[in-house]
Design a protein around this motif. Structure first.
Motif, PDB file in Angstrom:
ATOM      1  N   LYS A  93       0.851  -1.194   0.000  1.00 14.59           N
ATOM      2  CA  LYS A  93       0.000   0.000   0.000  1.00 14.59           C
ATOM      3  C   LYS A  93       0.884   1.240   0.000  1.00 14.59           C
ATOM      4  O   LYS A  93       1.673   1.451   0.917  1.00 14.59           O
ATOM      5  N   LEU A  94       0.765   2.051  -1.060  1.00  9.31           N
ATOM      6  CA  LEU A  94       1.506   3.295  -1.149  1.00  9.31           C
ATOM      7  C   LEU A  94       0.630   4.422  -0.602  1.00  9.31           C
ATOM      8  O   LEU A  94      -0.517   4.588  -1.040  1.00  9.31           O
TER       9      LEU A  94
ATOM     10  N   ILE B  15       4.509  10.351  -2.619  1.00 12.44           N
ATOM     11  CA  ILE B  15       4.379   9.227  -1.690  1.00 12.44           C
ATOM     12  C   ILE B  15       5.207   9.502  -0.434  1.00 12.44           C
ATOM     13  O   ILE B  15       6.354   9.940  -0.518  1.00 12.44           O
TER      14      ILE B  15
ATOM     15  N   SER C 208      -2.463  -1.304  -3.042  1.00 11.96           N
ATOM     16  CA  SER C 208      -2.014  -0.757  -4.323  1.00 11.96           C
ATOM     17  C   SER C 208      -1.587  -1.887  -5.245  1.00 11.96           C
ATOM     18  O   SER C 208      -1.856  -1.860  -6.450  1.00 11.96           O
TER      19      SER C 208
ATOM     20  N   TYR D 275       2.399   0.181 -10.439  1.00 10.32           N
ATOM     21  CA  TYR D 275       1.627   1.226  -9.752  1.00 10.32           C
ATOM     22  C   TYR D 275       1.309   2.365 -10.725  1.00 10.32           C
ATOM     23  O   TYR D 275       0.182   2.866 -10.764  1.00 10.32           O
TER      24      TYR D 275
ATOM     25  N   ASN E 232      -0.909   0.690 -13.712  1.00 11.33           N
ATOM     26  CA  ASN E 232      -2.088  -0.071 -13.280  1.00 11.33           C
ATOM     27  C   ASN E 232      -2.294  -1.307 -14.157  1.00 11.33           C
ATOM     28  O   ASN E 232      -3.415  -1.678 -14.492  1.00 11.33           O
TER      29      ASN E 232
ATOM     30  N   PRO F 115      -1.847  -5.208  -9.769  1.00 14.17           N
ATOM     31  CA  PRO F 115      -2.563  -4.092  -9.138  1.00 14.17           C
ATOM     32  C   PRO F 115      -3.707  -4.609  -8.270  1.00 14.17           C
ATOM     33  O   PRO F 115      -4.374  -5.592  -8.620  1.00 14.17           O
TER      34      PRO F 115
END
Length: 242
Positions: free
Chosen positions: A26-27, A112, A132, A177, A180, A207
């Protein structure tokens, strides 16, 4: 949440016999969104080591600008620019080096603040939204089965762009990321040294919105024709399809 990550993990493991639990990534744009169950280590590590903590030891760990020591990962996540000394080993000429970096995916600088990595079976207690990415560590035959399954879903070939540099931070996280799209990643030299990936291990980066019941259905529907483990045998013309 409606997604049952642990149940899906059990089903994918049934069809693939995975060695490791997939890692949920998870970003986060705000470090304050890191869940209390996740551990922010004070000592600096490479990103592939953070990945190993999750993959090998089933820990929930957090990478930030303050505890990430790898300049390649810092560049890929938009934490810093890459020092010039690290550019020279990439290619033969300055023109080729520039070509490499022009095509290297990178997250916008400052976008991020934290990257949380968790075993997939623990992810449901951390966030209410999908990860993510889901990183599935596989051997080449297991990779074949996953690619078969994604092709079954829509008939499209799975395309990946690889250099085997920045194999965990960039090819397994940043590239899928940003696009996608499902991406085949080759753990780099650092990933195999510090992240402890074996010589025969690859990563399929999926993704989070594509790691769902449709993938499980695809694995189920292709299993009879392409079962894993692979049943090696000798065939003749008469027995080829049996």
């Amino acid at each position: 949440m409606s997604e049952n990550w642990e149940n899906w993990m059990e089903k994918i493991n049934f069809y693939l016999r995975l060695k490791y639990i997939p890692s949920a990534v998870k970003l986060l744009t705000n470090v304050e969104d890191v869940p209390k169950e996740a551990r922010i280590l004070k000592s600096p590590y490479t990103f592939c080591q953070f990945n190993a903590f999750s993959r090998l030891y089933e820990r929930i760990v957090v990478t930030t600008k303050d505890n990430l020591m790898c300049p390649w990962a810092r560049y890929s996540f938009g934490f810093d620019l890459l020092p010039a000394m690290y550019r020279s080993a990439i290619a033969k000429t300055d023109e080729d080096i520039n070509k490499f970096f022009d095509n290297l995916p990178r997250i916008q600088q400052g976008k991020i603040q934290a990257i949380v990595q968790s075993p997939l079976n623990k992810y449901g207690g951390l966030f209410d939204s999908p990860p993510s990415l889901v990183l599935v560590t596989v051997n080449p035959a297991q990779m074949m089965r996953l690619l078969n399954s994604f092709v079954w879903l829509n008939g499209e070939r799975v395309e990946s762009r690889n250099a085997a540099h920045c194999g965990i931070c960039n090819e397994a996280v940043v590239a899928p990321y940003v696009s996608n799209k499902v991406h085949v990643a080759f753990p780099c030299y650092g990933g195999r040294t510090f992240g402890q990936y074996a010589d025969d291990e690859l990563i399929l980066a999926i993704p989070g919105n594509l790691f769902n019941s449709h993938l499980i259905t695809a694995l189920e529907n292709t299993h009879d024709f392409f079962p894993y483990p692979i049943r090696q045998r000798v065939v003749s013309q008469e027995t080829f399809m049996f």
